[in-house]
Design a protein around this motif. Structure first.
Motif, PDB file in Angstrom:
ATOM      1  N   SER A 163      20.599  24.761  37.364  1.00  0.00           N
ATOM      2  CA  SER A 163      20.959  25.955  36.603  1.00  0.00           C
ATOM      3  C   SER A 163      19.731  26.854  36.443  1.00  0.00           C
ATOM      4  CB  SER A 163      21.501  25.547  35.232  1.00  0.00           C
ATOM      5  OG  SER A 163      21.868  26.684  34.498  1.00  0.00           O
ATOM      6  N   GLY A 164      19.943  28.134  36.666  1.00  0.00           N
ATOM      7  CA  GLY A 164      18.849  29.097  36.553  1.00  0.00           C
ATOM      8  C   GLY A 164      18.234  29.445  37.896  1.00  0.00           C
ATOM      9  N   THR A 165      18.489  28.639  38.925  1.00  0.00           N
ATOM     10  CA  THR A 165      17.913  28.924  40.238  1.00  0.00           C
ATOM     11  C   THR A 165      18.883  29.659  41.152  1.00  0.00           C
ATOM     12  OG1 THR A 165      18.589  26.772  41.120  1.00  0.00           O
ATOM     13  CG2 THR A 165      16.378  26.916  40.172  1.00  0.00           C
ATOM     14  N   THR A 176      23.350  31.155  41.516  1.00  0.00           N
ATOM     15  CA  THR A 176      24.631  31.447  40.884  1.00  0.00           C
ATOM     16  C   THR A 176      25.717  31.274  41.942  1.00  0.00           C
ATOM     17  OG1 THR A 176      24.539  33.808  41.448  1.00  0.00           O
ATOM     18  CG2 THR A 176      23.633  33.155  39.293  1.00  0.00           C
ATOM     19  N   THR A 198      27.232  30.093  36.454  1.00  0.00           N
ATOM     20  CA  THR A 198      25.807  29.793  36.341  1.00  0.00           C
ATOM     21  C   THR A 198      25.511  28.390  35.816  1.00  0.00           C
ATOM     22  OG1 THR A 198      25.739  30.696  34.101  1.00  0.00           O
ATOM     23  CG2 THR A 198      25.259  32.234  35.898  1.00  0.00           C
ATOM     24  N   SER A 199      26.490  27.523  35.693  1.00  0.00           N
ATOM     25  CA  SER A 199      26.282  26.234  35.012  1.00  0.00           C
ATOM     26  C   SER A 199      25.450  25.234  35.805  1.00  0.00           C
ATOM     27  CB  SER A 199      27.631  25.586  34.678  1.00  0.00           C
ATOM     28  OG  SER A 199      28.230  25.040  35.842  1.00  0.00           O
ATOM     29  N   VAL A 240      21.632  35.575  43.265  1.00  0.00           N
ATOM     30  CA  VAL A 240      20.224  35.639  42.867  1.00  0.00           C
ATOM     31  C   VAL A 240      19.406  36.240  44.012  1.00  0.00           C
ATOM     32  CG1 VAL A 240      18.184  34.281  42.247  1.00  0.00           C
ATOM     33  CG2 VAL A 240      20.431  33.686  41.296  1.00  0.00           C
TER      34      VAL A 240
END
Length: 163
Positions: free
Chosen positions: A61-63, A65, A87-88, A107
């Motif tokens: 997560s965060g890297t 989507t 985005t989980s 992203v």
């Protein structure tokens, strides 16, 4: 008379639940997950997706989507905010309707430059062909059948027999 109704209900329950037993869960990219520089078109080409199956996108997560787009968005790597972004890091997408489905990473330039895009065709559930022995041996590691439907059908039928 009551017995004949129970038999009809039992057969109906088994028929409905049999379709859920055949549904598969596909881990996009298998062990690689949703990652940079992976060939998702090659991953998908030998798979047959049906209504009722699910796609699971695994990533940190965060890297990355997961964005569902249309054909133009897929070709041009354009994210449409109206469709929504997942985005989980463990995004589960049920395949509910037949047709073409397009997914990209929203992203940076992950879609354009790093090949993070997937297109599949989902077939109606009524067109389920018998799997070939070759496909069954290679895809059994990639698709996880959902056996909960069978368990529910068995318990339901036992319950009906005692009512």
């Amino acid at each position: 008379m009551a017995t004949s109704h129970l038999i009809i209900v039992f057969i109906t329950i088994l028929g409905v639940l049999a379709s859920s037993v055949s549904a598969k869960e596909y881990i996009v990219g298998d062990a690689s997950g949703w990652a940079l520089d992976f060939d998702y078109q090659t991953w998908a080409k030998d798979k047959v997706f049906f209504v009722g199956d699910t796609l699971v996108f695994n990533y940190v997560s965060g890297t990355h989507t997961v964005v569902k787009v249309n054909g133009t968005g897929f070709q041009q790597c354009i994210v449409s905010p109206a469709i929504g972004t997942l985005t989980s890091g463990q995004d589960v997408i049920p395949l509910q309707t037949p047709g073409r489905k397009w997914y990209i990473c929203g992203v940076g330039k992950h879609c354009e430059s790093r090949n993070m895009k997937l297109v599949i065709t989902v077939l109606p559930q009524t067109m389920v062909p018998a799997p070939s022995p070759m496909a069954a041996s290679t895809s059994s590691k990639l698709a996880i059948p959902t056996f909960y439907g069978l368990v529910v059908a068995l318990f339901g039928s036992l319950l009906l027999l005692f009512i």
